[in-house]
Design a protein around this motif. Structure first.
Motif: not given
Length: 311
Positions: A224-231, A284-302
Motif C-alpha cells: 500500500k505504501f511503498t510507492v506513496k510513503p507520505l500517505h 514521509g517526505l524523505l521517503g517520497e524523495m528516495l522513492n522518486s530517485k529509485l522508482q522502478n520504470r518497468d511497466y506491467p504490460i500484459a
C-alpha cells in the motif's frame, strides 16, 4: 523449454532418488522437453553428494548449492530466475507432494489461469500444523478477496512471467498467490494428494502463525505504501499535529480567560505530539524523495498490439 520444475531442499538426501524417479515417470509421457532445478539451501547432510551422483543418470537435472541456509523464499527466487521453461512448477523435496499431479495442473494452467495452487484437502500432518494453517489461510483469503484453502502448498504451477515477477525474500513465499492476485493475475486452486512424510523431520512448527501474521503486516504495508510513503507517515503526522493543536487551543483560551498559564502534563503531551507529527511528516517526505530517485520504470504490460507492417 516447455517446463521447469523448481525444488528447494534442505537435508532431504534420503528422498531425492525417489523424488526424481517419480518426476521422470510423471512428466516424460507428456513433456519430453523439461528440466528439474534443485536448490540445495545449505543442507547439513549429504544431499549435495546425492545430487552429484543423480546428475550422471538424470540429464534433465540442474542443481545449485547455497553456501548457507538462506530460506525457502530465496531458494525459490533463485530457481525462478534460473528456469527457462514456458511453465514453472514448484514442489517440495520431502515426497509429501505427488509429482503425478503436475500434468493435470498444467492443463488447467493452459486453460487460461496464470497460477494453479495445490490444496492439500486431506493433510497428513499433526494437529499443531493443520490448525494454525487453517487460521492462516482464512486470514489470507480475507485479505486476498479470493477463497483459497492452502496458500502455502509447495505444489504450484505458474506461467513463467508470473513466477519471475514476484519479489521474494524472508518468508514471503507463503504469500505468492496473494501477491499474484494484487498484480492482476488469475489464480486457480486444485485439490492434490498429500502424503505422510517418510524421511527426515518437518522444518516448521506452531510458531509460524505468529511470524506469518507479522510477515502479512509487512507485505500489506509494502503493497500500500511503498510507492506513496507520505500517505502513511503523513497521516500519522497530521493526526498528531491535530491533537496537539486542539490542546494548544484549549490552553490558549484558558490563558486569555484567566491570564494564567500553568505547565501541566497535558501541555507537555501536546508539545510532544506536535514535534512527533512534524517528524512523521518529514519522514514521509524523505521517503517520497528516495522513492522518486529509485522508482522502478518497468511497466506491467500484459499484452500489446502492434500496427501491421504493409508489404
Amino acid at each position: 523449454m516447455n517446463l521447469s520444475i523448481v525444488i528447494p531442499i534442505k537435508d532431504e538426501a534420503a528422498s531425492l532418488p525417489e523424488l526424481l524417479a517419480e518426476i521422470k515417470a510423471a512428466i516424460l509421457p507428456d513433456y519430453a522437453d523439461f528440466e528439474v532445478i534443485i536448490i540445495d539451501d545449505g543442507s547439513k547432510d549429504n544431499s549435495w553428494e546425492v545430487l552429484q551422483n543423480l546428475s550422471k543418470e538424470c540429464t534433465f537435472l540442474k542443481a545449485v548449492r547455497l553456501q548457507y541456509n538462506c530460506g525457502k523464499a530465496t531458494a525459490l527466487s533463485l530457481g525462478f530466475q534460473l528456469a527457462s521453461g514456458k511453465y514453472i512448477a514448484t514442489i517440495d523435496g520431502d515426497l509429501q507432494d505427488n509429482p503425478a499431479e503436475i500434468p493435470e495442473m498444467l492443463k488447467i494452467l493452459e486453460g487460461g489461469s496464470d497460477l494453479v495452487s495445490g490444496w492439500k484437502k486431506k493433510r497428513r500432518d499433526p494437529w499443531h500444523k493443520t490448525i494454525p494453517s487453517k487460521i492462516f489461510n482464512l486470514m489470507l483469503s480475507i485479505v486476498c478477496g479470493q477463497r483459497l484453502h492452502d496458500f502455502n502448498c509447495g505444489l504450484k504451477v505458474y506461467k513463467a512471467p508470473l513466477a519471475k515477477s514476484v519479489h521474494l525474500y524472508g518468508d514471503f513465499h507463503r504469500f505468492i498467490p496473494l501477491m499474484a492476485s494484487w498484480n492482476g493475475f488469475k489464480i486457480t486452486e486444485k485439490t492434490v494428494e498429500h502424503r505422510a512424510r517418510r524421511y527426515g523431520t518437518s522444518k516448521y512448527g506452531v510458531f509460524r502463525l505468529l511470524s506469518g501474521f507479522l510477515d502479512l503486516l509487512t507485505l500489506m504495508f509494502l503493497h500500500k505504501f511503498t510507492v506513496k510513503p507520505l500517505h502513511f507517515f503523513g497521516t500519522l503526522g497530521l493526526f498528531a499535529c491535530l491533537i496537539a493543536s486542539v490542546i494548544f487551543c484549549y490552553f490558549g483560551f484558558e490563558w486569555i480567560s484567566t491570564g494564567e498559564l500553568r505547565v501541566r502534563p497535558l501541555l507537555v503531551f501536546s508539545g510532544f505530539a506536535f514535534v512527533s507529527g512534524v517528524q512523521f511528516i518529514s519522514l514521509g517526505l524523505l521517503g517520497e524523495m528516495l522513492n522518486s530517485k529509485l522508482q522502478n520504470r518497468d511497466y506491467p504490460i500484459a499484452e500489446r498490439i502492434e500496427p501491421l507492417v504493409k508489404t
